[in-house]
Design a protein around this motif. Structure first.
Motif, mmCIF file in Angstrom:
data_model
loop_
_atom_site.group_PDB
_atom_site.id
_atom_site.type_symbol
_atom_site.label_atom_id
_atom_site.label_comp_id
_atom_site.label_asym_id
_atom_site.label_seq_id
_atom_site.Cartn_x
_atom_site.Cartn_y
_atom_site.Cartn_z
ATOM 1 N N HIS A 203 0.856 -1.195 0.000
ATOM 2 C CA HIS A 203 0.000 0.000 0.000
ATOM 3 C C HIS A 203 0.883 1.233 0.000
ATOM 4 N N PRO A 204 0.385 2.356 -0.499
ATOM 5 C CA PRO A 204 1.181 3.586 -0.452
ATOM 6 C C PRO A 204 1.279 4.129 0.980
ATOM 7 N N GLU A 205 2.182 5.068 1.180
ATOM 8 C CA GLU A 205 2.303 5.750 2.481
ATOM 9 C C GLU A 205 0.932 6.292 2.893
ATOM 10 N N GLY A 206 0.580 6.100 4.145
ATOM 11 C CA GLY A 206 -0.675 6.654 4.668
ATOM 12 C C GLY A 206 -1.869 5.733 4.525
ATOM 13 N N TYR A 207 -1.662 4.565 3.877
ATOM 14 C CA TYR A 207 -2.789 3.659 3.644
ATOM 15 C C TYR A 207 -2.656 2.328 4.400
ATOM 16 N N ALA A 208 -1.869 2.298 5.454
ATOM 17 C CA ALA A 208 -1.778 1.063 6.246
ATOM 18 C C ALA A 208 -3.149 0.733 6.823
ATOM 19 N N LEU A 209 -3.488 -0.554 6.798
ATOM 20 C CA LEU A 209 -4.732 -0.994 7.447
ATOM 21 C C LEU A 209 -4.556 -0.909 8.961
ATOM 22 N N ASN A 210 -5.623 -1.157 9.691
ATOM 23 C CA ASN A 210 -5.585 -1.174 11.153
ATOM 24 C C ASN A 210 -4.412 -2.053 11.623
ATOM 25 N N PRO A 211 -3.436 -1.486 12.328
ATOM 26 C CA PRO A 211 -2.261 -2.280 12.729
ATOM 27 C C PRO A 211 -2.599 -3.483 13.606
ATOM 28 N N GLU A 212 -3.733 -3.439 14.292
ATOM 29 C CA GLU A 212 -4.126 -4.619 15.097
ATOM 30 C C GLU A 212 -4.469 -5.792 14.184
ATOM 31 N N ILE A 213 -4.972 -5.475 12.984
ATOM 32 C CA ILE A 213 -5.361 -6.537 12.046
ATOM 33 C C ILE A 213 -4.149 -7.064 11.278
ATOM 34 N N THR A 214 -3.171 -6.190 10.996
ATOM 35 C CA THR A 214 -2.029 -6.606 10.169
ATOM 36 C C THR A 214 -0.808 -6.988 11.007
ATOM 37 N N GLU A 215 -0.945 -6.992 12.322
ATOM 38 C CA GLU A 215 0.209 -7.262 13.191
ATOM 39 C C GLU A 215 0.945 -8.541 12.760
ATOM 40 N N GLY A 216 2.240 -8.405 12.529
ATOM 41 C CA GLY A 216 3.067 -9.564 12.172
ATOM 42 C C GLY A 216 3.069 -9.905 10.696
ATOM 43 N N ILE A 217 2.250 -9.233 9.897
ATOM 44 C CA ILE A 217 2.185 -9.527 8.457
ATOM 45 C C ILE A 217 3.100 -8.554 7.715
ATOM 46 N N PRO A 218 3.948 -9.055 6.773
ATOM 47 C CA PRO A 218 4.823 -8.142 6.038
ATOM 48 C C PRO A 218 4.004 -7.130 5.225
ATOM 49 N N CYS A 219 4.334 -5.860 5.387
ATOM 50 C CA CYS A 219 3.679 -4.784 4.639
ATOM 51 C C CYS A 219 4.764 -3.947 3.974
ATOM 52 N N THR A 220 4.508 -3.485 2.755
ATOM 53 C CA THR A 220 5.498 -2.703 2.031
ATOM 54 C C THR A 220 4.817 -1.565 1.288
ATOM 55 N N THR A 221 5.590 -0.515 1.030
ATOM 56 C CA THR A 221 5.070 0.569 0.174
ATOM 57 C C THR A 221 5.673 0.454 -1.235
ATOM 58 N N ASN A 222 6.352 -0.655 -1.508
ATOM 59 C CA ASN A 222 6.945 -0.885 -2.826
ATOM 60 C C ASN A 222 6.097 -1.932 -3.561
ATOM 61 N N GLN A 223 5.151 -1.462 -4.358
ATOM 62 C CA GLN A 223 4.209 -2.382 -5.013
ATOM 63 C C GLN A 223 4.921 -3.339 -5.976
ATOM 64 N N LYS A 224 5.850 -2.792 -6.761
ATOM 65 C CA LYS A 224 6.510 -3.638 -7.777
ATOM 66 C C LYS A 224 7.293 -4.761 -7.116
ATOM 67 N N GLU A 225 7.987 -4.442 -6.036
ATOM 68 C CA GLU A 225 8.745 -5.469 -5.317
ATOM 69 C C GLU A 225 7.788 -6.545 -4.779
ATOM 70 N N ALA A 226 6.666 -6.121 -4.263
ATOM 71 C CA ALA A 226 5.680 -7.073 -3.721
ATOM 72 C C ALA A 226 5.144 -7.992 -4.818
ATOM 73 N N LEU A 227 4.928 -7.434 -6.004
ATOM 74 C CA LEU A 227 4.320 -8.235 -7.076
ATOM 75 C C LEU A 227 5.273 -9.281 -7.659
#
Ligand code: CP
Length: 315
Positions: A203-227
């Motif tokens: 997700h882009p900067e500022g669009y993180a989901l609720n951190p309680e829901i995503t706790e422990g899950i890898p999150c990135t602001t680099n879409q191409k790297e994720a894909l």
């Protein structure tokens, strides 16, 4: 299972997934189960898939349905306790839920987030009030923070198309002109915790989901790297959670394009629908044989049917 409000209400997620897949093979195998019962469907917001797939699921179980577009056809409901009802709201949920419980053996409800009051949205006022004042099971057809029937359908689709290896699944934020809720992203994340997969949220900067829901899950602001190397790309817009309800960007840099899909491992494209073409994903992605969006919507029938069947069997 008393109510089905989140995936956590399922007594056994894997059993429900297997049940849904078995029902898909023979949808009318339990067609006598709903005889003499009624399912109420209350919509406070629009729907295509949820309404028709849940009705179809009920039909497969021999379960008659009654549908009401509550926000247009019924009295405006009051949810606050102890309030003097001198405004536009004509009926309190205490009476409404008790009354509906006399006509229906289960009540499914769609009530989206307001996106203006995070605290109220997270309290799930509509669903939780019905659950409190109704005497029958309540089923979530997308609430302020969760869309568990969609997530269960997505789990069926992931299973149906799973590769021989442990898959990489990416949940990628996408642009949208309207502020949309977090329910689908939240429930997809909840469901992915139960799947054997490498799961990443982009997700882009500022669009993180609720951190309680995503706790422990890898999150990135680099879409191409994720894909890169992804077997499944699940795309969905949501508004900012931190700056609650706001749209922080309107450019199309995060739209899913055929070029981006080339970074994947011949990845399948997923979206819950409805989708805005050439905003969320390009025509070339949606029209590609790797798009699973129609299969996902078909699986909405069997996710609903698996939940209804278990509630009916509970008596
Ligand atoms: N995916 C989904 O819930 O679709 P509807 O909003 O059309 O029901």
């Amino acid at each position: 299972m008393k109510h089905f409000i989140t995936l956590a209400d399922l007594p056994d997620f894997n059993h429900t997934l297997d049940l849904a897949m078995d029902l898909k093979k023979n949808p009318t195998q339990s067609e006598g189960l709903g005889k003499g019962k009624t399912l109420g469907l209350l919509f406070f917001n629009p729907s295509l898939r949820t309404r028709l797939s849940t009705q179809k699921a009920a039909q497969n179980l021999g379960l008659p349905t009654m549908v009401m577009n509550f926000s247009q056809e019924s009295w405006a409901l009051e949810f606050e306790d102890g309030t003097k009802m001198s405004g536009l709201r004509s009926e309190h949920v205490r009476e409404a839920a008790a009354v509906v419980s006399q006509y229906c053996d289960m009540v499914a409800i769609r009530a989206f987030a307001s996106l203006s009051d995070k605290e109220k949205d997270e309290a799930e006022i509509v669903l939780r009030s019905f659950a409190k004042y109704a005497s029958v099971p309540i089923i979530n057809m997308e609430s302020a923070t969760a869309h568990p029937l969609q997530a269960l359908a997505d789990a069926i689709t992931l299973k149906e198309f799973q590769p021989a290896h442990k898959p990489k699944v990416v949940l990628s934020w996408a642009p949208h002109p309207k502020a949309l809720p977090h329910a689908v992203g939240n429930s997809f994340t909840h469901m992915m915790r139960k799947m054997d997969a490498d799961f990443v949220i982009a997700h882009p900067e500022g669009y993180a989901l609720n951190p309680e829901i995503t706790e422990g899950i890898p999150c990135t602001t680099n879409q191409k790297e994720a894909l890169e190397g992804a077997d499944f790309v699940y795309t969905k817009n949501w508004c900012s959670y931190q700056h609650y309800g706001q749209i922080l960007r309107t450019d199309d840099k995060w739209m899913i394009t055929p070029e981006k899909m080339k970074l994947t491992n011949n990845g399948k494209f997923m979206h819950c629908l409805p989708i805005r073409r050439n905003i969320v994903a390009a025509d070339g992605v949606l029209d590609s044989p790797n798009s699973l969006v129609i299969q996902q919507s078909q699986n909405r029938i069997y996710s609903a049917q698996a939940v209804l069947k278990q509630l009916l069997e509970n008596g």
